[in-house]
Design a protein around this motif. Sequence first.
Motif, short mmCIF file in Angstrom:
data_model
loop_
_atom_site.label_atom_id
_atom_site.label_comp_id
_atom_site.label_asym_id
_atom_site.label_seq_id
_atom_site.Cartn_x
_atom_site.Cartn_y
_atom_site.Cartn_z
N LEU A 254 0.89 -1.33 0.00
CA LEU A 254 0.03 -0.03 0.18
C LEU A 254 0.83 1.22 0.00
CD1 LEU A 254 -2.75 -1.07 2.65
CD2 LEU A 254 -2.79 -1.13 -0.28
N ALA A 255 2.17 1.25 0.62
CA ALA A 255 2.96 2.31 0.58
C ALA A 255 3.40 2.60 -0.55
CB ALA A 255 4.07 2.19 1.66
N LEU A 256 3.83 1.54 -1.30
CA LEU A 256 4.32 1.63 -2.74
C LEU A 256 3.42 2.06 -3.55
CD1 LEU A 256 6.38 -1.64 -2.91
CD2 LEU A 256 7.20 0.52 -2.82
N LEU A 257 2.14 1.74 -3.52
CA LEU A 257 1.15 2.19 -4.45
C LEU A 257 1.00 3.65 -4.23
CD1 LEU A 257 -1.53 -0.74 -4.34
CD2 LEU A 257 0.05 0.00 -6.17
N ALA A 258 0.92 4.20 -2.91
CA ALA A 258 0.76 5.61 -2.36
C ALA A 258 1.93 6.47 -3.05
CB ALA A 258 0.80 5.92 -0.92
N ALA A 259 3.29 5.54 -3.15
CA ALA A 259 4.59 6.53 -3.65
C ALA A 259 3.95 6.78 -5.26
CB ALA A 259 5.53 5.78 -3.44
N GLN A 260 3.61 5.54 -6.00
CA GLN A 260 3.38 5.73 -7.18
C GLN A 260 2.30 6.80 -7.51
OE1 GLN A 260 0.89 2.26 -8.61
NE2 GLN A 260 1.86 2.68 -10.80
N ARG B 122 2.01 9.52 -5.85
CA ARG B 122 2.71 10.94 -5.59
C ARG B 122 3.62 10.98 -6.53
NH1 ARG B 122 3.00 8.63 -0.67
NH2 ARG B 122 5.17 8.41 -0.63
N GLY B 123 3.87 10.22 -7.46
CA GLY B 123 4.83 10.15 -8.54
C GLY B 123 6.47 10.18 -8.13
N SER B 124 6.57 9.32 -6.75
CA SER B 124 7.96 9.21 -6.42
C SER B 124 8.71 8.19 -7.08
CB SER B 124 7.74 8.51 -4.94
OG SER B 124 9.10 8.13 -4.39
N TRP B 125 10.19 8.31 -6.95
CA TRP B 125 10.84 7.37 -7.79
C TRP B 125 10.43 5.94 -7.45
CZ3 TRP B 125 14.00 3.75 -5.01
CH2 TRP B 125 14.18 4.07 -3.80
N TRP C 219 9.75 -1.62 -11.58
CA TRP C 219 11.00 -2.68 -11.34
C TRP C 219 11.12 -2.49 -9.85
CZ3 TRP C 219 15.73 -1.41 -9.20
CH2 TRP C 219 16.13 0.01 -9.35
N VAL C 220 11.21 -1.14 -9.29
CA VAL C 220 11.34 -0.98 -7.70
C VAL C 220 10.29 -1.50 -7.04
CG1 VAL C 220 11.73 0.79 -5.89
CG2 VAL C 220 12.77 1.01 -8.23
N ARG C 221 9.11 -1.20 -7.41
CA ARG C 221 7.85 -1.76 -6.69
C ARG C 221 8.08 -3.45 -6.72
NH1 ARG C 221 4.45 0.63 -9.44
NH2 ARG C 221 3.31 -1.21 -10.49
N TRP C 222 8.08 -3.95 -7.72
CA TRP C 222 8.32 -5.38 -7.82
C TRP C 222 9.54 -5.83 -7.22
CZ3 TRP C 222 3.76 -8.21 -8.66
CH2 TRP C 222 2.83 -7.55 -9.17
N TRP C 223 10.49 -5.49 -7.48
CA TRP C 223 11.69 -5.87 -6.60
C TRP C 223 11.44 -6.04 -5.18
CZ3 TRP C 223 15.55 -4.67 -3.16
CH2 TRP C 223 16.65 -5.32 -3.01
N LEU C 224 11.11 -4.96 -4.49
CA LEU C 224 11.00 -4.61 -3.15
C LEU C 224 9.76 -5.78 -2.64
CD1 LEU C 224 11.13 -0.93 -2.68
CD2 LEU C 224 12.71 -2.20 -1.80
N THR C 225 8.79 -5.81 -3.40
CA THR C 225 7.87 -6.68 -2.89
C THR C 225 7.96 -8.15 -3.00
OG1 THR C 225 6.25 -4.92 -3.58
CG2 THR C 225 5.20 -7.36 -3.29
N GLY C 226 8.90 -8.47 -3.92
CA GLY C 226 9.37 -9.87 -4.34
C GLY C 226 10.16 -10.26 -3.19
N ALA C 227 11.22 -9.53 -2.68
CA ALA C 227 12.09 -9.67 -1.79
C ALA C 227 11.67 -9.62 -0.55
CB ALA C 227 13.21 -8.35 -1.58
N ALA C 228 10.77 -8.87 -0.26
CA ALA C 228 9.95 -8.80 1.24
C ALA C 228 9.24 -10.34 1.26
CB ALA C 228 9.09 -7.61 1.42
N THR C 229 8.26 -10.61 0.10
CA THR C 229 7.66 -11.89 0.23
C THR C 229 8.39 -12.78 0.20
OG1 THR C 229 5.89 -10.77 -1.40
CG2 THR C 229 5.96 -13.31 -1.27
#
Length: 229
Positions: free
Chosen positions: A146-152, A154-157, A162-172
């Motif tokens: 949800l934090a990553l979607l909120a960052a999306q 806002r237009g954040s980096w 690839w950043v969103r899926w990499w972070l989610t994949g590593a955490a999962t």
Amino acid sequence: MATQALRDAFVFVPGFVPWNGESPSRFFTLVGAGAVLGAMAVAVCVGNTSVRAAAGRFADGLGLWPASMRQALRWAAVGLAAAAALWAMADLVSYLPGLTSVPAAEDPRDVAVAQTSTLIRFGYGLIAPAPLEELLFRGPLLALWLALLAAQRRGSWMARRWVRWWLTGAATTASAILFAAGHTLGGSVNVAHAAACAVTTTAVTLWQRSLAPAVAAHGLYDACAFAWQ
């Protein structure tokens, strides 16, 4: 803490045989600690926000309460489908080569379950493990997503795919490994199924943006496994 206390409360049910560390003393310790933390939360919230509002934001953030009957029915359908998938995977995992399982006569869970009535076993499986485990292991993943979607928005980096899926994949992956490592009782078959369960409930949680379907699926699977294994 509340879910753990609910789990330990089964020691007061006539005929229940504890096997996972449940005890009256731990139940009262958890209730006391929860009361202290609750009083601290009230003290902190005074003048800023109400405890009810804070609890509402927490429940909404983790999707613990449906916004409509339609959403509740959808979560129920997804939970039932995921529970069926968990049952299918449990059967498939047992056929994988190289995996071992502990005989029922030597597994302390089966020994304890054999001494408890079917109704109590079903209730324990439905209520006890799933809420706590899903909150601890899938809750942080949902919060991250949800934090990553909120960052999306806002237009954040971090909005980059690839950043969103990499972070989610590593955490999962990390969450699944930790979850599986906590299920060594029962042999490597149980570890493999726990890993598959973690991936399935994580996918359901992120898809629905709610812990409710995963808790329902996990609880139904455990309830049936405990009652009729």
